[in-house]
Every structure is written in C-alpha cells, then in structure tokens.
Design a protein around this motif. Structure first.
Motif, PDB file in Angstrom:
ATOM      1  N   LEU A   1     -79.195   8.375-118.262  1.00  0.00           N
ATOM      2  CA  LEU A   1     -79.931   9.724-118.475  1.00  0.00           C
ATOM      3  C   LEU A   1     -81.438   9.205-118.574  1.00  0.00           C
ATOM      4  O   LEU A   1     -81.806   8.983-119.632  1.00  0.00           O
ATOM      5  CB  LEU A   1     -79.147  10.539-118.653  1.00  0.00           C
ATOM      6  N   VAL A   2     -82.551  10.026-117.711  1.00  0.00           N
ATOM      7  CA  VAL A   2     -83.453   9.574-118.378  1.00  0.00           C
ATOM      8  C   VAL A   2     -83.627  11.869-118.140  1.00  0.00           C
ATOM      9  O   VAL A   2     -83.891  11.979-117.412  1.00  0.00           O
ATOM     10  CB  VAL A   2     -84.839   9.061-116.997  1.00  0.00           C
ATOM     11  N   TRP A   3     -84.867  12.225-119.268  1.00  0.00           N
ATOM     12  CA  TRP A   3     -85.580  12.577-120.009  1.00  0.00           C
ATOM     13  C   TRP A   3     -86.925  12.817-119.278  1.00  0.00           C
ATOM     14  O   TRP A   3     -87.703  12.196-120.091  1.00  0.00           O
ATOM     15  CB  TRP A   3     -85.012  13.498-120.968  1.00  0.00           C
ATOM     16  N   LEU A   4     -87.693  14.183-118.449  1.00  0.00           N
ATOM     17  CA  LEU A   4     -88.569  14.345-118.073  1.00  0.00           C
ATOM     18  C   LEU A   4     -89.157  16.190-118.538  1.00  0.00           C
ATOM     19  O   LEU A   4     -88.330  16.466-118.034  1.00  0.00           O
ATOM     20  CB  LEU A   4     -88.407  14.159-116.661  1.00  0.00           C
ATOM     21  N   HIS A   5     -89.850  16.159-119.486  1.00  0.00           N
ATOM     22  CA  HIS A   5     -89.736  16.999-120.360  1.00  0.00           C
ATOM     23  C   HIS A   5     -91.809  17.680-119.416  1.00  0.00           C
ATOM     24  O   HIS A   5     -92.746  16.925-120.159  1.00  0.00           O
ATOM     25  CB  HIS A   5     -90.345  16.916-121.334  1.00  0.00           C
TER      26      HIS A   5
ATOM     27  N   ALA B   1     -92.256   7.918-123.101  1.00  0.00           N
ATOM     28  CA  ALA B   1     -93.555   7.369-122.831  1.00  0.00           C
ATOM     29  C   ALA B   1     -94.591   9.017-122.682  1.00  0.00           C
ATOM     30  O   ALA B   1     -94.105  10.316-122.220  1.00  0.00           O
ATOM     31  CB  ALA B   1     -93.601   7.326-121.549  1.00  0.00           C
ATOM     32  N   LEU B   2     -96.118   9.017-122.549  1.00  0.00           N
ATOM     33  CA  LEU B   2     -96.621  10.633-122.524  1.00  0.00           C
ATOM     34  C   LEU B   2     -97.495  10.317-121.027  1.00  0.00           C
ATOM     35  O   LEU B   2     -97.680   9.351-121.027  1.00  0.00           O
ATOM     36  CB  LEU B   2     -97.322  10.662-123.438  1.00  0.00           C
ATOM     37  N   VAL B   3     -96.662  10.983-120.095  1.00  0.00           N
ATOM     38  CA  VAL B   3     -97.688  10.294-118.981  1.00  0.00           C
ATOM     39  C   VAL B   3     -98.538  11.607-117.801  1.00  0.00           C
ATOM     40  O   VAL B   3     -98.349  12.404-118.779  1.00  0.00           O
ATOM     41  CB  VAL B   3     -96.203  10.914-117.708  1.00  0.00           C
ATOM     42  N   ASN B   4     -99.358  11.433-117.727  1.00  0.00           N
ATOM     43  CA  ASN B   4     -99.788  12.420-116.643  1.00  0.00           C
ATOM     44  C   ASN B   4    -101.234  12.742-118.565  1.00  0.00           C
ATOM     45  O   ASN B   4    -101.202  14.195-118.390  1.00  0.00           O
ATOM     46  CB  ASN B   4     -99.611  13.256-116.315  1.00  0.00           C
TER      47      ASN B   4
ATOM     48  N   ALA C   1     -84.328   7.382-122.119  1.00  0.00           N
ATOM     49  CA  ALA C   1     -85.475   7.233-122.085  1.00  0.00           C
ATOM     50  C   ALA C   1     -85.747   9.203-121.814  1.00  0.00           C
ATOM     51  O   ALA C   1     -85.479   9.505-121.260  1.00  0.00           O
ATOM     52  CB  ALA C   1     -86.315   6.845-120.853  1.00  0.00           C
ATOM     53  N   ALA C   2     -87.141   8.372-122.471  1.00  0.00           N
ATOM     54  CA  ALA C   2     -87.711  10.663-122.804  1.00  0.00           C
ATOM     55  C   ALA C   2     -89.172  10.210-121.546  1.00  0.00           C
ATOM     56  O   ALA C   2     -90.249   9.232-122.424  1.00  0.00           O
ATOM     57  CB  ALA C   2     -88.061  11.599-124.084  1.00  0.00           C
ATOM     58  N   LEU C   3     -89.516  11.146-120.834  1.00  0.00           N
ATOM     59  CA  LEU C   3     -91.194  11.630-120.312  1.00  0.00           C
ATOM     60  C   LEU C   3     -91.628  12.930-120.603  1.00  0.00           C
ATOM     61  O   LEU C   3     -91.067  13.694-120.059  1.00  0.00           O
ATOM     62  CB  LEU C   3     -91.219  10.473-119.279  1.00  0.00           C
ATOM     63  N   PHE C   4     -92.787  12.632-121.415  1.00  0.00           N
ATOM     64  CA  PHE C   4     -92.675  14.063-122.018  1.00  0.00           C
ATOM     65  C   PHE C   4     -93.687  14.333-120.604  1.00  0.00           C
ATOM     66  O   PHE C   4     -95.623  13.103-120.280  1.00  0.00           O
ATOM     67  CB  PHE C   4     -93.859  14.116-123.087  1.00  0.00           C
ATOM     68  N   VAL C   5     -94.956  15.674-119.967  1.00  0.00           N
ATOM     69  CA  VAL C   5     -95.863  15.048-118.912  1.00  0.00           C
ATOM     70  C   VAL C   5     -96.424  16.238-119.378  1.00  0.00           C
ATOM     71  O   VAL C   5     -96.693  17.261-119.936  1.00  0.00           O
ATOM     72  CB  VAL C   5     -95.152  16.304-118.089  1.00  0.00           C
TER      73      VAL C   5
END
Length: 430
Positions: free
Chosen positions: A58-62, A157-160, A133-137
C-alpha cells in the motif's frame, strides 16, 4: 534517512498535542457544526478507518486540499500501471477535495480523510493502514503525522514540494524544527526553482527541481449535457471566465467589466470563486454595481439580461473553460500566489493573470515566454487585455495555441522525471 533527536520545540509540540486530545475532539465538533467536516466520515479525522485495508503493498499519498490531491491523479495512474500488485491510499483534509477524489480516483485507490495532527489519532490511522511507502504532496509539514510515520520506518518522500514566502519566513525562527521535519523524508523534490531553494535552505540538503506535477494533469472533465445547455444559454455573446478568484479580486474584475460596457455591451463575465461558498458574496458585489447577476448554485443559466454568471459550484471549471476562450486566473491580483494555469491551457484558453504568482512562478514564466499568457496589474490593464483578446480572434487563438502546446510538452516530461526520482522509495513498497 537517519534522524537525530528532535529539537525541544517539536518534542514540546508532540507532548502538548498528546495531552490535548479532548481539545482536538472539541475543535472537530466545532468544524462539524460549521459545515467544514463530513458528518458521515468524522471518525476518519480521529484516525478511525472508514474501510478495510486491502491486502498487499500500500502506497499512501497525502495532499491537503483540491489542488494537491488533483495533482497526484496522473501520478497514481502511472504508478498503478507500473505496480499492478499495489493499492493506493489518498488522504486529504477538506470536504471539497474528498468529493472530487471520490469521483476521479482510479481502481485500486482509496480515499480517506487525513487524521487531525494529534498523536493518538495518527497512531490509530497508521495502525490500521500500515503503509509501505508515503508520498506527501506540496507543503503539509504536520509534526505528529510526519514523526509517527518515520518512527515506523515507512519510506517517505515530499513530492512537488512547496513553501510559500510567508511560510518560509515563519519557519526561519524555527529552522531547527523545520530541518528535523524535513529530515524525515528520504527524498525531497521542489516543484519549481524558488520552492526548491527555500526547501534546500531549511533542510540543509540538495533539493532537486523536476517541475510541477500539475503539469501532468489531464484536461478537466465536463458534463456534455451541461455544456450544451450553457452554450445554448450564452449564444453568440462574448464571454470570459475569471477562475479561482479570491476576496479583493472580484471588485477589479467587475470594474473591468463595466469599463468594457461601451465597447462590448453584450459581454458576459463568468466568475468562479475559489471557494464556492462565497457565491452569494460575489452576487452582492454585482448588485452594488447594478450588474444583473445569477448564480449557478441555484441551478439557473444566464439569460440575455445577466451581465455576470457566478459559477459557485464544485468541480465544473472544465465546463467554463470549454465555454470561454479567455480565462483570468485568480489568486494573482491579491498576494495568494496564483493558481494553476495549465487547466485552462489544456482547454485552449488565452490566459490572463495578475502579478502575484509565487505558487507557479516557473510555470507562468515559461508560459509567458512561449506567448501563452498575458500579465495585468489592475482593473484597467485587465479591461484593456480583455478588449484586445475579445476583438482580435487571431491574437486570441494564437495565445491559446501557444499555451496548449507548452502545457502538452511539459506534461510527459515532468511525470517521467518525478517517477524516476521516487524509485528508491517506491521500490521498498514492492
């Protein structure tokens, strides 16, 4: 990334937040009464799951709200194709963003409200979802959410990444705390040059700038029946849209409309406030200027007697961009930093914007260089630009073409670059 002991300010914040659980519940109750929370899903804001966790990785995107969450849709589409065993959890914090995500998320993607930044709520959320994994936007730097996730060893990761000048200044006296929060991320990517520079200054590390994910978004959708009805109601009238406007901008927009009365007496101005709940406020501003206005939120269409159509509904910008060949993008005559010009560019609009563009500085600079947008500073500039574009179809269509071509070229490149940079985090999620 290995982290040292958090600074005293962050430890104090987490201790206070742990003790403030009753206050957090009280704050949620007040937000619920104010209509800012979803009563059917208020438990999610306390870390109570609204669905079962799917099996497998599960990949979490916030992303905090509408703009951030929409920017991850093309990323999820690509990752879903490349990671067929993986599910995706998307969290946001606003009712508006939740409604859009429910409509537009692809298969194998789940939406939940993000828990309030209270340790008990965050732990409950993480206990259930167990992200791999976690991707914070963009710019969501909540200490409990970030700290608890990192303590569980979740690759992050901090994305964008985005940090407005105001936020950057507010973090300067707390530079040690900012660095500690940013240290939690294995990867930090800036969305443009200035944001990358600000994040690098606070984090003390190199921050690559790979472009803005919003460049990769698909064209906004529109209901065909609604589009046909609106076009029929407008007929042959000249029409333009002022999109994502904020308080303090509508006055200039209406002044510009009035300045054009002599040259474009049939002009229809469409105003789509950034927050649809401000529709009645915008209509009142029209009444003060004796400009007949009707609100889309009432279900009405504009008639020949209406000078202004207040587009106070959710998720219909694609409808108005298809109807109008000229779009002013709000948040730019006031110091909000501007909003996404790529949405109207993809739908062949000539674009006008104000001078305050720090949220999309590189994007607007490149688009202006390509001949796809015009800059105005006040109502007089705006009326002059509108008059030229409305009366000169060759110039209008040329500007729209340049904007569309630039947006299309940028889309593929940014998505490829971002996904390549995220590989070290994503590979740990299987």
């Amino acid at each position: 990334m290995t982290q040292s002991k958090p600074p005293f300010s962050l430890r104090a914040y987490r201790s206070a937040a742990s003790l403030a659980k009753p206050l957090a519940k009280l704050a949620l109750s007040r937000r619920l009464k104010a209509g800012k929370e979803d009563p059917a899903r208020i438990g999610e804001r306390k870390g109570e799951p609204g669905q079962a966790r799917p099996s497998g990785p599960l990949v979490w995107l916030h992303g905090a709200s509408v703009g951030e969450s929409l920017s991850v849709l093309p990323l999820i589409e690509r990752l879903s194709a490349e990671m067929p065993r993986t599910n995706f959890l998307v969290t946001t914090g606003t009712v508006t963003s939740a409604a859009l995500m429910e409509e537009r998320l692809p298969p194998r993607a789940i939406h939940q409200y993000v828990p309030v930044d209270q340790p008990h709520f965050v732990r409950s959320f993480l206990d259930h979802w167990r992200p791999d994994a976690a991707l914070f936007v963009e710019s969501e730097l909540w200490p409990s959410l970030i700290g608890e996730t990192r303590r569980r060893g979740v690759p992050m990761a901090l994305v964008n990444g985005r940090l407005s000048p105001k936020s950057f200044e507010s973090w300067q006296p707390r530079a040690e705390a900012a660095r500690s929060l940013l240290d939690a991320f294995d990867i930090v990517l800036g969305q443009d040059t200035e944001n990358a520079r600000r994040l690098a200054t606070l984090s003390g590390r190199q921050v690559p700038m790979l472009g803005n994910l919003k460049q990769a978004a698909e064209a906004l959708p529109a209901d065909e029946a609604a589009l046909d009805a609106l076009r029929a109601a407008i007929g042959e009238r000249p029409v333009w849209v002022a999109a994502s406007t904020h308080a303090g901008e509508e006055e200039a927009i209406l002044d510009a409309h009035q300045q054009l009365n002599g040259r474009l007496p049939d002009l229809l101005t469409v105003i789509a406030p950034r927050h649809p709940g401000r529709g009645t406020q915008v209509q009142a501003l029209c009444a003060e200027r004796n400009l007949p206005a009707i609100r889309r939120g009432t279900g009405a269409l504009p008639g020949p007697e209406h000078a202004v159509y207040v587009a106070d509904t959710l998720g219909e910008l694609g409808l108005f961009y298809r109807t109008c060949s000229v779009a002013f993008i709000g948040g730019s005559l006031v110091k909000t930093g501007g909003h996404n010009p790529l949405e109207p560019a993809r739908l062949s609009c000539a674009i006008i914007t104000g001078p305050h563009l720090f949220n999309f500085q590189d994007t607007y600079a490149a688009m202006r260089s390509a001949g796809g947008s015009a800059l105005v500073r006040n109502d007089r500039d705006l009326s002059a630009s509108l008059l030229r574009l409305m009366t000169d179809p060759v110039t209008r269509e040329e500007m729209a073409r340049h904007a569309r071509e630039w947006a299309d070229d940028a889309a593929a490149a940014v998505l490829d670059d971002v996904i390549h940079a995220l590989r070290p985090v994503l590979e740990q999620a299987g």
